[in-house]
Design a protein around this motif. Sequence first.
Motif, PDB file in Angstrom:
ATOM      1  N   ALA A  33       0.834  -1.196   0.000  1.00 29.64           N
ATOM      2  CA  ALA A  33       0.000   0.000   0.000  1.00 29.64           C
ATOM      3  C   ALA A  33       0.876   1.257   0.000  1.00 29.64           C
ATOM      4  O   ALA A  33       0.646   2.183  -0.772  1.00 29.64           O
TER       5      ALA A  33
ATOM      6  N   HIS B 171       1.555   4.122  -3.032  1.00 29.86           N
ATOM      7  CA  HIS B 171       1.389   5.555  -2.873  1.00 29.86           C
ATOM      8  C   HIS B 171       2.684   6.297  -3.117  1.00 29.86           C
ATOM      9  O   HIS B 171       2.737   7.271  -3.875  1.00 29.86           O
TER      10      HIS B 171
ATOM     11  N   ARG C  13       3.911   6.293  -6.792  1.00 28.13           N
ATOM     12  CA  ARG C  13       3.087   7.020  -7.761  1.00 28.13           C
ATOM     13  C   ARG C  13       3.127   8.529  -7.570  1.00 28.13           C
ATOM     14  O   ARG C  13       2.980   9.279  -8.531  1.00 28.13           O
ATOM     15  N   THR C  14       3.322   8.963  -6.339  1.00 33.59           N
ATOM     16  CA  THR C  14       3.262  10.413  -6.089  1.00 33.59           C
ATOM     17  C   THR C  14       4.310  11.206  -6.872  1.00 33.59           C
ATOM     18  O   THR C  14       3.948  12.135  -7.601  1.00 33.59           O
ATOM     19  N   PRO C  15       5.611  10.867  -6.779  1.00 29.19           N
ATOM     20  CA  PRO C  15       6.566  11.648  -7.560  1.00 29.19           C
ATOM     21  C   PRO C  15       6.356  11.513  -9.070  1.00 29.19           C
ATOM     22  O   PRO C  15       6.527  12.466  -9.823  1.00 29.19           O
TER      23      PRO C  15
ATOM     24  N   ASN D  35       3.553  11.132 -10.496  1.00 23.85           N
ATOM     25  CA  ASN D  35       2.454  12.039 -10.776  1.00 23.85           C
ATOM     26  C   ASN D  35       2.985  13.443 -11.036  1.00 23.85           C
ATOM     27  O   ASN D  35       2.570  14.116 -11.976  1.00 23.85           O
ATOM     28  N   ALA D  36       3.926  13.854 -10.204  1.00 21.02           N
ATOM     29  CA  ALA D  36       4.503  15.186 -10.364  1.00 21.02           C
ATOM     30  C   ALA D  36       5.239  15.307 -11.692  1.00 21.02           C
ATOM     31  O   ALA D  36       5.060  16.286 -12.421  1.00 21.02           O
TER      32      ALA D  36
ATOM     33  N   GLY E 199       2.652  15.251 -14.464  1.00 20.40           N
ATOM     34  CA  GLY E 199       1.813  16.439 -14.417  1.00 20.40           C
ATOM     35  C   GLY E 199       2.542  17.696 -14.849  1.00 20.40           C
ATOM     36  O   GLY E 199       2.058  18.459 -15.700  1.00 20.40           O
ATOM     37  N   TYR E 200       3.719  17.914 -14.274  1.00 21.91           N
ATOM     38  CA  TYR E 200       4.461  19.133 -14.613  1.00 21.91           C
ATOM     39  C   TYR E 200       4.881  19.145 -16.068  1.00 21.91           C
ATOM     40  O   TYR E 200       4.821  20.199 -16.729  1.00 21.91           O
TER      41      TYR E 200
ATOM     42  N   GLU F 180       3.308  17.844 -18.447  1.00 20.41           N
ATOM     43  CA  GLU F 180       2.117  18.202 -19.239  1.00 20.41           C
ATOM     44  C   GLU F 180       1.883  19.704 -19.200  1.00 20.41           C
ATOM     45  O   GLU F 180       1.554  20.327 -20.219  1.00 20.41           O
ATOM     46  N   MET F 181       2.060  20.254 -17.992  1.00 20.97           N
ATOM     47  CA  MET F 181       1.862  21.700 -17.883  1.00 20.97           C
ATOM     48  C   MET F 181       2.860  22.460 -18.727  1.00 20.97           C
ATOM     49  O   MET F 181       2.515  23.442 -19.394  1.00 20.97           O
TER      50      MET F 181
ATOM     51  N   GLU G 274       1.809  22.378 -22.233  1.00 17.67           N
ATOM     52  CA  GLU G 274       0.723  23.322 -22.515  1.00 17.67           C
ATOM     53  C   GLU G 274       1.254  24.734 -22.645  1.00 17.67           C
ATOM     54  O   GLU G 274       0.874  25.485 -23.553  1.00 17.67           O
TER      55      GLU G 274
ATOM     56  N   LEU H  75       5.643   4.724 -14.897  1.00 20.41           N
ATOM     57  CA  LEU H  75       4.405   4.507 -14.150  1.00 20.41           C
ATOM     58  C   LEU H  75       3.798   3.150 -14.469  1.00 20.41           C
ATOM     59  O   LEU H  75       3.364   2.411 -13.575  1.00 20.41           O
TER      60      LEU H  75
END
Lengths: 663, 124
Positions: free
Chosen positions: A284, A288, A291-293, A295-296, A299-300, A302-303, A306, A331
């Motif tokens: 568990a 978590h 995946r969290t880093p 995700n960063a 995400g970043y 992608e930003m 954009e 991932l």
Amino acid sequence: MKLQNLSIKRKLMLITMLTSTVALLLFSASFLFYDLISFRHFLSQDLATQAEIIGYNSAAAMAFKDEAAASVTLTALKAKEDITAAILYTPDGKAFTRYVRANLVDPSLNGNQPRFEGIRFRDSHLEVVHAVSLNGEPVGTLFLQSDMSQWYSRAKRYAIFLLVFMLGSDLLALLIASKLQTLISGPILRLEDTMHMVSAQKNYEVRALKFYDDEIGRLIDGFNTMLSEIQQGDSALQSANDALKAQTLELESEILQRKQAQDELLSAKRTAEDASRAKSSFLANMSHELRTPLNAIIGYSEMIEEEIQDTGKFENVQDVKKIQSAGKHLLSLINDVLDLSKIEAGKMGLHLESFDVAQMVQEMVSTFQPTITKNSNTLQVNLAQDLGLMRADVTKVRQILFNLMSNACKFTNNGTVSLDVQRTTKGDREWLKFQVKDTGIGISAEQQKNLFKEFVQADASISRKYGGTGLGLAISYRFAQLMGGHFTAESEPGKGSTFTVHLPSKVSADVVEAVKAKENNGPLAEAPKPATQADTILVIDDDPAVRDLMFRHLVKSGFHVVVAADGEEGLKIAKRIQPRIITLDVLMPGIDGWEVLRRIKADPELAETPVIMVTIVDNEIMGLNLGSSNYVMKPVDRTLLTDLIEKHRKARPSSSSDVPVAV
Amino acid sequence: MSTILLVEDNEMNRDMLTRRLQKKGFNVLVATDGVQGHTFACAAIPDLILMDISLPEMNGWEVTRLLKSNQATRHIPIIALTAHALASDREKAFEAGCDDYDTKPLDFVRLMGKIETLLVVKKT
């Protein structure tokens, strides 16, 4: 101090002394008493004689009224100490002359002649009155008085003597008694001591000494006999006690062993539980944390992409896209690894829900599109009309499909990838068949061997060329297994590959257990059914006529038949003999046919046994829904029944449904 | 301009989401733990709440339950964000009263779809 409670010794001595004292006393007393009486008699005689003598001596003086001469005679009495008074009286009764012992004053002596004759005792004095006569003529009376002092002194002497004698003889009696009482009390006291010793020391070997062969001796004999009986009993008790002790010790040590084993088991269990918990919590947390880093990163990037689009500086877009794709790849690797870890740890559970199969596939198609177009492939989706609902873990089904589809797309160029979904019936169960075909590079026979193993892609270069983690198929394979389904793969190098997944239309949770057990035997192991039950039919019906009929008919057709009169019995027998086919009456007392059917289907050992409902109730749909293989109405059409049975017998060959890798 | 309350304890996730939402034209409020999230929700009555589940002080389920049982805040749509993808988490989310649920790593496009759906529903 109560006399009764005195010791025997004292009692005996007291008795002896009392007896002897009393005897002695009686004897001495009577003897002395007799003696004193005689003495008194003697004294009185003596005084009488003296009176005579003095009377005689003073007769002349009396006759001649010679007071002086008479007085002299009387005075001679001084010599006799016991004479207290001597008085001569004239015939008229007046005192003539007297003698009184010195210093004696007695007024009674001053009177006239006492009026008696002879001897008398008065006031502890002896008195004699004697008639004095001269030549036969009375001349007066003589009164003589004695104080009996001799008698008294004698009596006194006797008394003292008696006392001393009594004392002495009592002492002697005491001595003798005390010596002789041991004859009686000795044995008794010894017995008493022995008894004390026995009871204090619990020593039953001791025996009391027998002294004489009298009543006490016999008492001692009895006592000794009793002791030997006690001794026997006691030693028997002792040995029983020892045996018991030995057994208790054995039991105790066994209990200790068991306890130790139990403690060991408990601590092993706790260790295992701790390990399991640690695994779960690790999975568990890792899930978590990993995946969290990521995700960063994703995400970043992608930003940034954009923002780059906004500012128009397109040269940096590619760099950012590379970061993104690396992140996404990482991932998916992490997801796969975590999935596999969970499966390995036995922590992968199934979440079952009902969903529309066609709808699910339609929704997924859009997600395949990017991968399809990447390699200029064409997608074909063929969904049968009757797909209906499926009860399974939808996420896992999606994952399997996605994996198969992306593999097909990855390894095909300018080709066709097709997805076929159909509903089939195998044995008595309904299955969904998902087939993914591609016209890609195919898989060689060698590579096919390792197809479902983790970490082995067909070729090391493939992972570089085509990407992927090499885990996808392994996970899909395991997922299918968990749900009770199976996987097959066919391929020809250069021509293409076909992957087929069969999943039960109704996945049940306990399939997981059954599958796990099979897993241990290896995916290619088949559990062969023993020959004896090959043709056994179990008939469950409460009507004896029906039972008989079915029995005879089926036996004639060559089957081995077992009958049961009610549902409970039928279930028990079914579990035991694992029949090939079960015929089941619906209307039965106790648990009815539907309940029996439900229970059969719920039992992993029996779930795959074909069940034919035999009933007057027209409820085919309910039967089929519950999994009944077919449905026959009473009265039983024999040919129909036999046909059905044959059909089911042939339809389900004697092998378990598992995943051989067919080539 | 709609207001979204974002309750998230991870700084990077917070930063990313805030900026992207703001770019989409939302007014974004942030809370960094469960208790703060609850307080802000009651005070500001946002148009939508994005609720991370694993929060310090009070976890996302609890905050959701509190908000849904409060007359003043019951109407605010809540989307649960969770790193776990277990079906049981989904069930838990709906049990607690969430209107929708999304898994991390977030697909921003997917999330936007859910947000817009809920805001439209709310308006009608």
